[in-house]
Design a protein around this motif. Structure first.
Motif: not given
Length: 362
Positions: A57-77
């Motif tokens: 949730l914090r990665i999605v809400d951060a505004d340093k870089k777009p989060s689309m490329g990290f959402l599915y991978g971080e959910l798996k982790h």
């Protein structure tokens, strides 16, 4: 959990025995809870289960870089971390995983999420087997068809010529510094910049990757703007033209971003990824970090009004839902029971949650 020892010490002290709250029903129940080993084991288990999800949730809400490329991978982790926290015992983690997958279904498993997962080298270069996942590849193919719509020749070129160069690390993709550039997901890594640097030999795939990996996956930025609009466009100031209103919101919101970036540099910590949850409070609750802003750099409402030429000074509104608590607000169990039903307005239980509550003893 961090204050476990202090809380236990407080409830075993003579001051607590002499306190009038220790004689109330709630005081006794609280004492039993704090001294219960089962309760603290449950707290520890909750932290292990929810910590990976909060990180997502914090990665999605951060505004340093777009989060689309990290959402599915971080959910798996996150799901893997939950399984490890429950000692990989299926009967323990399966109910939790089923809840997560039910929430993800038809929301966070779109072709865009799969394509972003494949095109993010941070995940792909660590696990080349991603290209064997039929869901991920089907999602990528769907994105290619939509991105290069009605151009079968270009679609074929991207899938058959350019994609294998990426998946087999050919050309610049195989350089050691390309691998090192995506080895850590730190402040220096951005998948969009990575593709700009190393994707020149696959221009069509590069263009598609940059477009997809530049997407956000949260409306938090818009919601923060809505709060700013609320503070400016009040009933007494509803004649502002749209152009001036947008300018005021732009000035105030960017001033908040500048102050946030300044605090991050001073603390050398990412506000939304910090281990101290209080660092994120300013973005969760409006005005939550006002005390931490340097008065010399604060953009006051008077300055905003003067810069925009608006009539009157802008004053932040105090929420009617916030109030201070005093000792007199607390009552014993007997006193509360008489007033409880009159003080609260209950909402209709549409999901019938209350029917199941209390059936099992916690």
């Amino acid at each position: 959990m961090e204050k476990k020892a202090q809380m236990r010490t407080m409830f075993t002290s003579s001051e607590w025995d002499e306190c009038k709250w220790s004689k109330t029903v709630k005081g006794k129940a609280t004492y039993a809870t704090v001294m219960s080993i089962t309760f603290w084991n449950g707290v520890n288990l909750c932290l292990k289960v929810f910590a990976p999800l909060v990180k997502v949730l914090r990665i999605v809400d951060a505004d340093k870089k777009p989060s689309m490329g990290f959402l599915y991978g971080e959910l798996k982790h996150a799901k893997e971390a939950i399984k490890e926290a429950l000692n990989n015992i299926e009967k323990n983690y399966q109910p939790i995983i089923e809840i997560i997958e039910a929430r993800v279904k038809d929301r966070l498993d779109s072709p865009l999420h799969f394509a972003a997962y494949l095109l993010n080298p941070y995940y792909f270069f660590k696990d080349m087997g991603i290209k064997l996942d039929h869901e991920v590849m089907d999602g990528f193919f769907n994105c290619v068809e939509m991105f290069y719509d009605a151009n079968g020749e270009l679609q074929s070129h991207v899938v058959n010529i350019e994609l294998p160069k990426y998946t087999h690390k050919e050309g610049t993709f195989g350089k050691s510094w390309a691998t090192q550039g995506c080895a850590e997901n730190d402040d220096n890594y951005n998948p969009v910049k990575w593709w700009i640097t190393y994707g020149n030999h696959t221009p069509n795939l590069q263009r598609m990757a940059i477009r997809i990996l530049s997407l956000t996956s949260s409306s938090s930025g818009c919601e923060r703007n809505w709060s700013t609009f609320e503070g400016i466009h009040t009933k007494k100031r509803n004649r502002l033209d749209v152009h001036r209103l947008n300018n005021l919101v732009y000035v105030q919101f960017n001033a908040k971003l500048m102050n946030k970036q300044k605090r991050e540099k001073e603390r050398n910590v990412d506000v939304l990824l910090a281990s101290d949850a209080s660092n994120a409070q300013g973005w969760i609750v409006e005005g939550g970090d006002d005390e931490e802003i340097d008065p010399g750099t604060r953009l006051t409402w008077e300055v905003v009004g003067e810069a925009s030429g608006a009539d009157g000074m802008f004053q932040p509104r105090r929420s009617s839902r916030m109030r201070e608590f005093h000792e007199d607000d607390f009552q014993s169990e007997e006193e509360e029971d008489e007033q409880e039903l009159n003080e609260f307005d209950f909402e209709f239980d549409e999901d019938h949650v209350l029917e199941e509550y209390g059936e099992e003893e916690v």
